[in-house]
Design an enzyme around this catalytic site. Structure first.
Site, PDB file in Angstrom:
ATOM      1  N   GLU A   1       0.867  -1.178   0.000  1.00 36.95           N
ATOM      2  CA  GLU A   1       0.000   0.000   0.000  1.00 36.95           C
ATOM      3  C   GLU A   1       0.906   1.231   0.000  1.00 36.95           C
ATOM      4  OE1 GLU A   1      -3.605   2.016   2.641  1.00 36.95           O
ATOM      5  OE2 GLU A   1      -2.680   0.150   3.310  1.00 36.95           O
TER       6      GLU A   1
ATOM      7  N   ARG B   1       5.432 -13.072   9.656  1.00 35.43           N
ATOM      8  CA  ARG B   1       5.988 -11.754   9.379  1.00 35.43           C
ATOM      9  C   ARG B   1       7.364 -11.658  10.020  1.00 35.43           C
ATOM     10  NH1 ARG B   1       2.503  -7.107  11.607  1.00 35.43           N
ATOM     11  NH2 ARG B   1       4.338  -5.931  11.038  1.00 35.43           N
TER      12      ARG B   1
ATOM     13  N   LYS C   1       3.678   0.537  10.349  1.00 32.48           N
ATOM     14  CA  LYS C   1       3.708   1.766   9.550  1.00 32.48           C
ATOM     15  C   LYS C   1       3.205   2.962  10.347  1.00 32.48           C
ATOM     16  CE  LYS C   1       3.648   0.470   4.689  1.00 32.48           C
ATOM     17  NZ  LYS C   1       2.908   0.558   3.419  1.00 32.48           N
TER      18      LYS C   1
END
Length: 784
Positions: A268, A488, A498
């Site tokens: 994104e 992850r 983020k």
């Protein structure tokens, strides 16, 4: 209805196991489903319960259609040992969703095979007889595990409890009672390195697992996407949906892709990429490369408020820097028209509705598992309202399009997720054409299908969304990619959220997205870390589903050192200079040869650089003490050290300041014959000519950004854990004159100090160096 914890205790799990299971949403859901499928919600024997737990955690995902059959074998005690269960998993994994051959299955699992006590005793006696000499020598230190392994090979279906009892009895019969010597800890012997001629034998005896040689071997081929049952979706009001492709859909897909692997890296564009994205790149681009396929770089740009062109440009540039070449660059917004058309079709099929609840109302209704008041409105009404939304006739926040999933599901990601919302915000890529935008949950799976992605790979936090992913594709009759989640990447002493990274940047806790203390890829690059080192680090971690591990920063630093050690020429820089005057030397300057590389061949002039040696040299302040000691190898009054690539010097006098404590300079004599052999070796920098200071540079010493290994655990207080010494600037360091023409990005090893890179803020007037990593390597000591 019993709680999951009570249910797990009823099947014989101990309290700790039950508690840990409840903490894992996936295992809880799987085990609950298994218990109900097996019909033992009221309880069962502990042995059966342990086998059911193994089914819930290890059953092959591609064979879920056969799980009820396996459970019948377990409940009837036809499968009663872990060995039989493992054999069943292996057989079913190969069978996948094809028809089960019962005879072959029972033969493979040893069903109906009864191993008597006499059979077990016979095998145990044979093995003890073969190993008798070793057992008598090692006594109760004998590796019993090896004995069990040999027994399993000869009698794989033997009851492990009876095997253990028999082995224990045989040991006692042969050795008698334990003695005091048996209970002593054995003295550890230093391991000898294998002889060269034995190396091949050692390697042959311990083959490296395929997944370590090739981490992508775990993924199926595109042709196998027919028989794979992707996931089971349980509903409160209808039969279980076992998501998979039809032959017609798969053939159509394979015709378009020509059977190639197609993956996608879908960031994104709302921030800079971090090292976790490096793992995602490795997984997606790496799988496509290994299989001769292609990988899209797809911008997941469904939120126009958070996205910027700066981030889009950065992502494309950093993907290239990491060594990956996208097959094609696409945007989710490229498909806005197709997504809208499919949303209309979803409404027509009765699977979506326009809702008017506020975000707070939606949250409250979800918590109570209540349907929206508008859930059952007529299809035609929702079609008209959705068209009004598209034409901008409804205010922002007054309506959403929601998918009609299952508000009673145990999976909160099936609680009628939002498909579209109104935002009167221009889009950075699509412009002002749209005022309604699709959500990630709606768009992601559809675009995967439209782009004919074969493997949709993402991190484990998206695992609970898998049900919604396949529900939507099934509801629209679209091709279904193979979805697989991996753990992850969590690295110690940093944050990779983020939101938190954005706060650090916007609130000026760090100096921008490329601050060398951040684990952003831009920050790592500015710090001097190479893409090769990052990719090697990521490959070494592997592609696993273990989501609780925190990778120690030392592991990354190990790979950085390994790479820079091979590529960074050596030079000398003194951070905190202390003047040394060599009193027995005249004013002339010698040009000495210094090695750029430790193993520089003497006949290769390009492997050396010139360093001036004059009457005035500078050493580190920390390399001098007024009082000497046995474990100190620096300079002290009356003591000698060797100046690297030059001569031994001996301190003859210390010049102190007016306070009689501050050391102003050292006087020393050098040994031009080099007859003395001091133990200490120091780096140094010299005046290039009498009275002219050495090259002055700025050096920035970077360290861990956070003090705690896992600052994310601190919640809102994580900013209080920032390391106040994470950046130390040395304004007036002295450097070898060979560095005067160094350019931005050039990397060096400053001898005895670490690896450094020229920063982008450097100028011809003042060079600036960033420390990439120290020379200390504690990876093996601290652990992986």
């Amino acid at each position: 209805m019993a709680s999951p914890a009570d249910l797990f205790l009823k099947i014989g799990l101990d309290e700790n196991t039950a508690k840990n299971t409840v903490a894992n949403n996936k295992v809880t859901a799987n085990l609950t489903a298994v218990i109900h499928e097996a019909g033992v919600a009221d309880g069962c024997d502990r042995t059966v319960g342990n086998l059911l737990y193994t089914v819930a955690t290890k059953f092959p995902a591609n064979a879920l259609v056969h799980r009820p059959t396996l459970l019948k074998y377990i409940i009837s005690s036809k499968i009663k040992t872990p060995a039989q269960l493992e054999a069943a998993f292996s057989f079913l994994s190969t069978t996948a969703s094809d028809k089960l051959n019962v005879d072959d299955f029972e033969a493979a699992c040893g069903i109906g095979v009864e191993i008597s006590l006499e059979d077990i005793k016979k095998v145990v006696n044979e093995i003890f007889e073969e190993s008798k000499a070793v057992i008598l020598e090692q006594r109760y230190r004998t590796n019993v595990g090896e004995i069990f392994g040999q027994i399993r090979k000869k009698q794989p279906w033997a009851d492990p409890k009876i095997v253990k009892q028999t082995v224990d009895a045989e040991l006692y019969s042969l050795l008698g009672e334990r003695t005091a010597a048996d209970n002593e800890k054995p003295t550890k012997k230093k391991k000898e390195k294998p002889k060269p001629e034995d190396k091949a034998i050692v390697e042959e005896a311990a083959p490296v697992p395929e997944e370590e040689i090739n981490p992508f071997s775990i993924f199926p081929s595109p042709e196998q996407n027919l028989k794979v049952v992707h996931t089971e979706i349980y509903f409160s009001d209808r039969p279980v949906l076992r998501a998979s492709n039809s032959r017609e859909l798969l053939n159509k897909h394979l015709k378009i892709t020509e059977g190639k692997v197609l993956t996608r890296f879908p960031p994104e564009p709302n921030g800079y990429l971090h090292i976790g994205h490096a793992k995602a790149m490795f997984v997606n681009f790496g799988l496509a490369k290994e299989r001769g396929g292609c990988c899209y770089l797809r911008y997941d740009d469904t939120n126009p408020e958070a996205e910027k062109k700066e981030y889009i440009d950065h992502i494309e540039e950093i993907v290239g820097w990491m060594g990956w070449a996208p097959f094609k660059i696409t945007y989710t917004s490229d498909y806005f028209q197709e997504l809208y058309d499919l949303a209309v079709e979803l409404i027509r099929r009765g699977h979506a509705y326009v809702d008017h609840q506020t975000p707070d109302e939606i949250k409250a209704y979800r918590e109570e598992k209540k349907n929206s008041p508008w859930r059952d409105r007529p299809i035609e009404e929702s079609l008209k309202l959705f068209d009004d939304m598209k034409r901008g006739l409804i205010e922002e926040g007054k309506a959403t399009l929601r998918m009609k999933q299952d508000m009673q599901s145990d999976n909160f990601n099936m609680y009628d997720l939002i498909a579209y919302r109104i935002k009167f915000t221009p889009h950075p890529h699509a412009g002002d054409k749209w005022c309604i935008y699709p959500s990630y949950d709606y768009a992601h799976c559809i675009v995967d299908s439209l782009e004919n992605i074969t493997h949709s790979l993402c991190t484990l936090e998206f695992e609970t969304r898998r049900a919604s992913y396949y529900w939507l594709l099934d509801a629209l009759g679209l091709y279904q990619p193979y979805v697989w989640e991996y753990s992850r990447l969590n690295v110690s002493n940093t944050v990779m959220s983020k939101r938190k990274l954005n706060m650090l940047v916007t609130d000026n806790w760090v100096d921008g997205w490329d601050d060398p203390r951040l684990m952003t890829l831009a920050g790592l690059r500015r710090r001097g870390v190479t893409a090769t080192a990052i990719n090697t680090f990521v490959r070494g971690i592997g592609i696993t589903r273990s989501d609780c591990s925190l990778i120690h920063l030392n592991r990354l630093e190990y790979h950085i050192r390994e790479e820079l050690n091979k590529t960074s020429p050596r030079t000398m820089v003194v951070l905190n200079p202390l003047k040394v005057v060599i009193t027995n030397m005249d004013a002339s300057v010698m040009d000495l040869d210094a090695k750029k590389w430790p193993d520089a061949p003497a006949d290769d002039p390009t492997s050396f650089y010139k360093v001036p040696f004059s009457k005035v040299v500078y050493i580190e302040q920390s390399d001098f003490r007024m009082k000497d000691s046995k474990d100190y190898y620096g300079l002290a009054p009356g003591k000698s050290v060797l100046l690297r690539y030059a001569f031994p010097i001996k301190c003859t006098e210390v010049i102190l300041g007016g306070d009689k404590e501050t050391i102003l300079e050292i006087h020393a004599e050098y040994d031009p014959s080099k007859k003395s052999k001091p133990k200490g070796v120091l780096h140094w920098v010299s005046e290039s000519s009498p009275g002219v200071d050495p090259l002055k540079v700025e050096v920035r010493l970077f360290d861990k950004l956070f003090i705690s290994e896992n600052p994310s655990e601190l919640g809102k207080d994580y900013l209080g854990d920032l390391n106040p010494h994470s950046k130390v600037v040395v304004k007036d360091a002295y450097a070898s004159s060979c560095l005067k023409n160094a350019a931005t990005g050039d990397a060096f090893q400053f001898e005895r100090l670490g690896y450094f890179v020229v920063d982008k803020e450097s100028s011809p007037e003042k060079l600036v160096f960033n420390r990439t990593v120290t020379l200390r390597d504690s990876y093996g000591k601290v652990g992986k």
